[in-house]
Design an enzyme around this catalytic site. Structure first.
Site, short mmCIF file in Angstrom:
data_model
loop_
_atom_site.label_atom_id
_atom_site.label_comp_id
_atom_site.label_asym_id
_atom_site.label_seq_id
_atom_site.Cartn_x
_atom_site.Cartn_y
_atom_site.Cartn_z
N LYS A 164 4.89 -1.80 4.17
CA LYS A 164 5.62 -2.58 3.16
C LYS A 164 6.96 -2.99 3.76
CE LYS A 164 7.16 -2.22 -1.71
NZ LYS A 164 7.29 -1.33 -2.88
N SER A 213 5.44 -3.43 -7.14
CA SER A 213 5.95 -4.26 -6.07
C SER A 213 5.22 -4.15 -4.74
CB SER A 213 7.42 -3.92 -5.83
OG SER A 213 7.55 -2.61 -5.31
N SER A 229 5.16 1.07 -8.68
CA SER A 229 4.94 0.06 -7.63
C SER A 229 3.90 0.40 -6.59
CB SER A 229 6.27 -0.26 -6.92
OG SER A 229 7.07 -1.07 -7.74
#
Lengths: 95, 493
Positions: B78, B161, B185
């Protein structure tokens, strides 16, 4: 809770975010909506309830006050938008 | 033989050990897959050269008999984890050009254990969002979207996210990916993409070198296609780090060893307050099915009460923005990233932050600034922290009568980009089942459990006691086996 344009402008200034005048109105609406949503917290009885400071059941760890790191100014500065002679450069602060 | 990109981590480790293929071959297959998923805008930065040299080094280690527990496994990161010498953007314009001089603790542990980095994947800007649509680098489209890539009938969100992380494993372009979870997330995008995601107990994974959103809630975790793979990856990500003052100094178990399949006698809590308004009928039915699966495996369902559940979102939307407004003060155009000049220092700050932060990030910073400002601190911030304590107490109480809690991951199947987006409060409801867990600092995971009528994935969430990821994983694998989720997205690389 409803925020007006002037309050939003003031918060934006405190947060050091430039918000164009024409966006203040809609932003005030959006922020007010969120503040209205969170008002439901007032329904909760929190008398004698301590505000949470740490979610893990441990005290903040302490370390010895000694230098363990450093000595690489060039790396620290390597991402600076403007640097000179080992310093970050910013616009003049004192008139 | 299964295509190399369709292997599990466990399967790939097995194949590597048996010399059926090399880490270089495995990585080359994934590098091609990374290219194939470009229409979905999953990667912000691809690092094929680094991947191949890491794979080569992995093969050498294996030849010398020094292979680590994740040696040769290609993963995505990420773009919130700082990676040395590789652009780290947090999905924000304000970090333009930022190349960290250091490596986050979690990623350094993954490389230590032999994992191979394919690149950095998309997210909501500064991890603030539930759909991976707010990054400066554009929105990520889920591989579950019906229609041909680029000509989709509906552009389905990957969740957020950690939407890039979820999409890349669902599309079979990485064997796993790192995620971070502040209010859901990791778990919500895992639920939305038919993948597995774990948010460990607060303090399990070091936060050092991860771009901070809300420090008292942020926690990194693995995202994979199976529970066993999550156990493998979690072990490498966890561990004490003196550089994170909230990192907890306790041993990291071999999570894979916990996967015994034996949950006889385990008490599974079913929180009655999670039967919320707006819960879709198919999710409610799946939840019932989940209870039945665990019962068949010998567990005992018990009703528990988490009376302050309905206040979690409101508390979260004070605490998270408050912490964010403080954490994001560092982006000022002086030390890294974007600078927009102004007549004086203050103008330079305001111009930089006005141009560098997107709308949702600005909204949260402003809310945070407001609730922390003089005269409102007690009414908002302290009140929210008191409610947070009550939410934590609810869980403490519930865990007196159960060992693990079962809930849905999200109240519906994923929505399409453009739907639901005008009203920020409506968007926040995606996180209604996941946010309380961050407030209480507990471990939780999402396991794929079925498909909705629209053909999109649905997940079930398990919540554990602090530092009891092992029970979580054991029960998670039982759900996984019973659900036998074998659906693949319309597009796979």
């Amino acid at each position: 809770m409803s925020l007006d344009k002037a309050t939003v402008a003031k918060i934006a200034h405190l947060a050091r975010i430039k918000v164009p005048d024409e966006e203040l109105e809609s932003l005030a609406g959006e922020l007010s909506q969120i503040l209205t949503f969170v008002e439901q917290l007032n329904e909760v009885d929190t008398k004698d309830v301590p505000p949470m400071t740490s979610v893990a059941a441990q005290k903040l760890r302490r370390r010895k006050d000694e230098v363990t790191d450093g000595g690489y100014a060039a790396q620290v500065l390597s991402n600076g938008p403007e640097t000179a002679e080992g310093f970050f450069v910013v616009p003049k602060v004192v008139e | 033989m299964t295509a190399l990109t369709h292997l599990t981590m466990a399967g790939a480790l097995d194949g590597l050990a048996k010399k059926e293929f090399t880490a270089v071959e495995l990585t080359e297959a994934h590098v091609r897959a990374v290219e194939a998923v470009r229409p979905f805008n999953i990667f912000i930065t691809e690092t094929p050269d680094a991947a191949l040299s890491m794979a080569k080094a992995s093969d050498e280690r294996r030849a010398q008999g020094t292979a680590g527990p994740m040696d040769g496994l290609p993963i995505a990161v990420k773009d919130l984890f700082c990676t040395k010498g590789v652009a780290t953007t947090a999905g924000s314009h304000i970090l333009d050009g930022f190349k960290p001089e250091y490596e986050s603790t979690v990623t350094s542990q993954l490389w230590r254990d032999g994992a191979v980095m394919l690149g950095k994947v998309n997210l909501d800007e500064f991890a603030m969002g539930s759909a991976t649509i707010t990054a400066h680098q554009g929105e990520t489209v889920s591989p579950w979207s019906p229609g041909a890539p680029g000509a989709w009938e509906r552009k389905i969100v990957a969740g957020g996210s950690s939407g890039g992380s979820a999409a890349v494993i669902a599309a079979r372009a990485a064997l796993g990916a790192t995620g971070t979870d502040t209010g859901g997330s990791i778990r919500q995008p895992a639920g939305y993409t038919g993948t597995v995601g774990i948010k460990p107990t607060y303090g399990r994974c070091s936060r050092w070198g991860i771009v901070a959103y809300a420090s008292s809630l942020d926690q990194a975790g693995p995202m994979t296609r199976t529970v066993e793979d999550a156990a493998i990856m979690l072990r490498s990500m966890c561990g004490f780090d003196p550089k994170d003052s909230t990192s907890v100094d306790m041993p990291v178990p071999d999570f894979r060893a916990a996967l015994t399949g034996d949950i006889r006698g385990l008490r599974v809590g079913i929180p009655k307050e999670y039967r919320v308004e707006g819960l879709s009928a198919e999710i409610a039915a799946l939840w019932e099915q989940g209870i039945a699966w665990l019962k068949e495996a010998g567990a005992e369902p018990v009703e528990v009460s988490l009376p302050h559940t309905k206040y979690a979102l409101a508390a979260y939307y004070i605490i998270a923005p408050a912490e964010a407004s403080s954490n994001l003060a560092r982006y000022d155009g002086v030390r890294y990233g974007l600078r927009v000049e102004g007549g004086n220092l203050k103008e330079m700050y305001e111009n930089t932050r006005g141009a560098g932060f997107g709308k949702e990030v600005q909204r949260r910073i402003l809310i945070g600034t407001y609730v922390l400002s003089a005269g409102y601190y007690d009414a908002y911030y302290n009140k929210a922290r008191q409610v947070r304590t009550r939410i934590k107490w609810d869980f403490d109480e519930a865990f007196k009568s159960c060992d693990v809690i079962l809930t849905p991951t999200a109240p519906s199947t994923p929505f399409a980009i453009g739907e639901k987006m005008d009203d920020p409060v409506q968007m926040y409801l995606n996180d209604v089942f996941t946010v309380p867990i961050n407030l209480a600092g507990l471990p939780a995971m999402s396991v794929p459990a079925g498909l909705g009528a629209d053909g999109l994935p649905l997940g079930l969430q398990l919540i554990g006691r602090p530092f009891d990821e092992e029970t979580l994983l054991r029960v998670g694998q039982v759900v996984e086996k019973a659900a036998n989720f074998s659906a693949v997205p319309p597009f796979v690389a």
